[in-house]
Enzyme design. Structure first.
Site, mmCIF file in Angstrom:
data_model
loop_
_atom_site.group_PDB
_atom_site.id
_atom_site.type_symbol
_atom_site.label_atom_id
_atom_site.label_comp_id
_atom_site.label_asym_id
_atom_site.label_seq_id
_atom_site.Cartn_x
_atom_site.Cartn_y
_atom_site.Cartn_z
ATOM 1 N N GLY A 195 0.817 -1.211 0.000
ATOM 2 C CA GLY A 195 0.000 0.000 0.000
ATOM 3 C C GLY A 195 0.847 1.256 0.000
ATOM 4 O O GLY A 195 2.014 1.228 0.387
ATOM 5 N N SER A 230 7.105 5.925 -3.654
ATOM 6 C CA SER A 230 6.364 4.729 -4.049
ATOM 7 C C SER A 230 6.339 4.606 -5.566
ATOM 8 O O SER A 230 6.211 5.605 -6.283
ATOM 9 C CB SER A 230 4.933 4.861 -3.514
ATOM 10 N N GLU A 236 4.033 3.734 -7.268
ATOM 11 C CA GLU A 236 2.707 4.130 -7.756
ATOM 12 C C GLU A 236 2.483 5.640 -7.661
ATOM 13 O O GLU A 236 1.339 6.098 -7.656
ATOM 14 C CB GLU A 236 1.620 3.394 -6.975
ATOM 15 N N HIS A 272 -3.693 3.978 -1.797
ATOM 16 C CA HIS A 272 -3.727 2.843 -2.721
ATOM 17 C C HIS A 272 -3.329 1.605 -1.936
ATOM 18 O O HIS A 272 -2.357 1.634 -1.175
ATOM 19 C CB HIS A 272 -2.763 3.072 -3.890
ATOM 20 N N HIS A 298 -3.963 -3.095 -1.555
ATOM 21 C CA HIS A 298 -4.431 -4.365 -2.126
ATOM 22 C C HIS A 298 -5.241 -5.119 -1.074
ATOM 23 O O HIS A 298 -4.875 -6.241 -0.696
ATOM 24 C CB HIS A 298 -3.244 -5.238 -2.560
ATOM 25 N N TYR A 344 -26.717 0.805 0.138
ATOM 26 C CA TYR A 344 -26.709 2.284 0.032
ATOM 27 C C TYR A 344 -25.360 2.901 0.401
ATOM 28 O O TYR A 344 -25.039 4.023 0.006
ATOM 29 C CB TYR A 344 -27.834 2.883 0.885
ATOM 30 N N HIS A 350 -5.278 -6.188 -9.381
ATOM 31 C CA HIS A 350 -4.301 -5.395 -8.665
ATOM 32 C C HIS A 350 -4.804 -4.967 -7.272
ATOM 33 O O HIS A 350 -4.303 -5.457 -6.272
ATOM 34 C CB HIS A 350 -3.948 -4.170 -9.535
ATOM 35 N N TYR A 395 -22.417 13.626 5.032
ATOM 36 C CA TYR A 395 -22.030 12.499 5.869
ATOM 37 C C TYR A 395 -20.747 12.791 6.640
ATOM 38 O O TYR A 395 -19.758 13.219 6.067
ATOM 39 C CB TYR A 395 -21.831 11.261 4.982
HETATM 40 ZN ZN LIG Z 1 -0.462 -1.633 -6.008
#
Ligand SMILES: [Zn+2]
Length: 213
Positions: free
Chosen positions: A28, A72, A74, A93, A95, A114, A156, A209
């Site tokens: 992550g 990272s 990503e 991000h 997994h 909902y 992924h 919310y």
């Molecule tokens: Zn990833």
């Protein structure tokens, strides 16, 4: 060291991501916006429990970064979100098991509950498969967001964004919970889906919310 508080908060959020069970190992990554051009992001390949504030990477939206620690792999997904989504101040991000299992079916998560409204729209879309860290993956992700703040990434995992680090973690935990519920429901039958009208009514409430002021 500039932004020490933000760096510490980022590490704290990483540790909370691990203890909540939505993250396995170092897969992550999390970031938070600093200003219009820069963000802080977790470094590549360092276990959260060993991470120190100086290892958090300061990056520009164009991919340039400061210091000796690599961001990272990503980072493109994070940068592309900050470039386009003005309301995004934090990106996560990961997994998580159930979201990733659904991403392997390359299927969207429809309005079976909902709480899907927490993503700002009535569907969690699954982006097409592309190699991790690529521009192509990020492009597919941006399209899959649509009007929402969450998407799955084929074979992924998932990515989501929100207004701050606390909220992005809450969102990711809820999305993983929804994915688990969807898998459970599908394992015993075909879930009934909420209509557009029913989801619109829920979405209207989700706009406020979690706001207490
Ligand atoms: Zn990833």
């Amino acid at each position: 060291m500039p932004y020490t508080k933000q760096r510490q908060k980022l590490i704290k959020t990483c540790l909370a991501m691990s203890s909540s069970g939505i993250n396995q190992g170092t897969s992550g990554n999390i970031s938070c916006r600093l200003d219009e051009e820069h963000f802080l992001i977790t470094p590549s390949g360092i276990a959260y429990e060993d991470m120190t504030p100086d290892q958090i990477v300061t990056m520009a939206l164009n991919g340039e970064y400061e210091g000796r620690w690599k961001p990272s792999s990503e980072w493109r997904m994070h940068a592309d979100i900050y470039k386009v989504k003005e309301d995004a101040n934090a990106v996560l991000h990961a997994h998580p098991a159930h979201a990733t299992a659904l991403s392997c079916l390359r299927q969207d998560v429809p309005a079976f509950h909902y709480m899907i409204g927490i993503t700002g729209t009535n569907i969690i879309k699954c982006a097409p498969y592309a190699l991790f860290g690529t521009k192509e993956l990020s492009k597919g992700m941006m399209q899959a967001f649509g009007q929402g703040n969450t998407c799955l990434l084929s074979n992924h995992g998932m990515t989501c964004f929100s207004s701050n680090l606390d909220n992005v973690l809450k969102l990711a935990i809820e999305v993983e919970n929804l994915c688990r519920q969807y898998i459970l429901a599908r394992s015993i039958g075909t879930p009934a889906l909420l209509s557009k009208e029913e989801m619109n009514a829920a979405l209207a409430l989700f706009k406020d919310y979690g706001r207490q002021e």
